[in-house]
Write an enzyme that holds these catalytic residues in place. Structure first.
Site, short mmCIF file in Angstrom:
data_model
loop_
_atom_site.label_atom_id
_atom_site.label_comp_id
_atom_site.label_asym_id
_atom_site.label_seq_id
_atom_site.Cartn_x
_atom_site.Cartn_y
_atom_site.Cartn_z
N TYR A 150 -2.57 -0.21 10.42
CA TYR A 150 -2.56 -0.67 8.99
C TYR A 150 -1.28 -0.26 8.42
O TYR A 150 -0.51 -0.84 7.87
CB TYR A 150 -3.84 -0.04 8.18
CG TYR A 150 -3.50 -0.50 6.81
CD1 TYR A 150 -4.00 -1.95 6.41
CD2 TYR A 150 -3.35 0.36 5.66
CE1 TYR A 150 -4.13 -2.25 4.94
CE2 TYR A 150 -3.21 -0.23 4.42
CZ TYR A 150 -3.63 -1.37 4.30
OH TYR A 150 -3.56 -1.69 2.65
N SER A 183 0.79 -1.08 0.00
CA SER A 183 -0.06 0.07 0.08
C SER A 183 0.98 1.30 0.05
O SER A 183 2.13 1.08 0.46
CB SER A 183 -0.95 -0.20 1.13
OG SER A 183 -1.48 1.27 1.37
#
Length: 254
Positions: free
Chosen positions: A159, A146
């Protein structure tokens, strides 16, 4: 004198076996279709058996070579068994997020995210590489990471921690396995429109934040990731390992 032109590297994956995790929908399914479209036989792995089988059936109907493997990536015994024979290409698209303010994060959410995004990714890489090493074969391992593996974001501390860990892990593994011809890289998408992210895009505040950060005039779609996956899986990226391919619309440019 006749000029010798450089050889164009091939994106053809004919004769290669690929494993794609998280392949029942979204980015994972897109990667599976991209690899199959280039000629690979793709084993599509995911937890949701019904959705997975529907996706594989659709791939076969489109003329692709694919099969389903119901797999929970946190089940390390089952994960190890999946590599009883080596795969030329492995794409790890399994992942999850539990968003909250850092001061409100509970242990269950932290462990759940880390078990999938870090522990599962680590041992998937280890098992994939071990199978290739034992067979004396090169290969390409690709993690869907990501942009949040390179920056921070509100309510995303867990995250971000998981994806920063994956980025570091990949660099170390690339150093270990490079001499054996095993490449490992990440793809780092921005927010991609999928059924699972529609809630984020439907929230006006979140959408405004996303579009302010992305430098291009749109958010990402699954097809934006498919070309990156095909490139990293193929001989066209033969000199690429230990790196992150940013598909973030310029999010991390500043």
């Amino acid at each position: 004198m006749v000029q010798t032109l450089p050889h164009i590297p091939s994106f053809d994956l004919s004769g290669r076996r690929a494993l794609v995790t998280g392949a029942s929908s979204g980015i994972g399914l897109g990667c599976a279709v991209a690899l199959a479209g280039a000629g690979a036989h793709v084993v599509c792995a995911a937890r949701r058996a019904d959705v997975l089988h529907d996706s594989v059936a659709a791939m076969r109907d489109a003329g692709h070579s694919a099969e389903a493997l119901v797999l929970d990536q946190t089940d390390l015994t089952a994960l190890k068994d999946a590599f009883s024979t080596p795969f030329d290409i492995v794409v790890n698209s399994a992942g999850l997020a539990r968003h909250s303010a850092a001061v409100d994060t509970d242990v269950v959410d932290f462990d759940t995210v880390m078990d999938v995004n870090v522990k599962g990714a680590y041992f998937l890489s280890s098992y994939a590489a071990r199978a290739l090493l034992n067979a004396g074969k090169p290969g390409s391992i690709i993690h869907i990471s990501s942009q949040m593996g390179h920056v921070g974001g509100p309510d995303r501390a867990v995250y971000c921690a998981s994806k920063h860990a994956v980025e570091g892990m990949v660099k170390a593994m690339a150093i270990e396995w490079g001499k054996a011809g095993i490449r490992i890289n990440t793809i780092c998408p921005t927010f991609i429109r999928t059924p699972l992210t529609e809630g984020t895009f439907n929230d006006a505040h979140s959408l405004a934040w996303i579009m302010d950060k992305i430098k291009l005039p749109r958010a990402g779609v699954v097809s934006d990731i498919m070309g990156a996956a095909l490139y990293l899986a193929s001989d066209a990226s033969g000199m690429v390992t230990g790196t992150a391919m940013m598909v973030d619309g310029g999010w991390t440019a500043d």
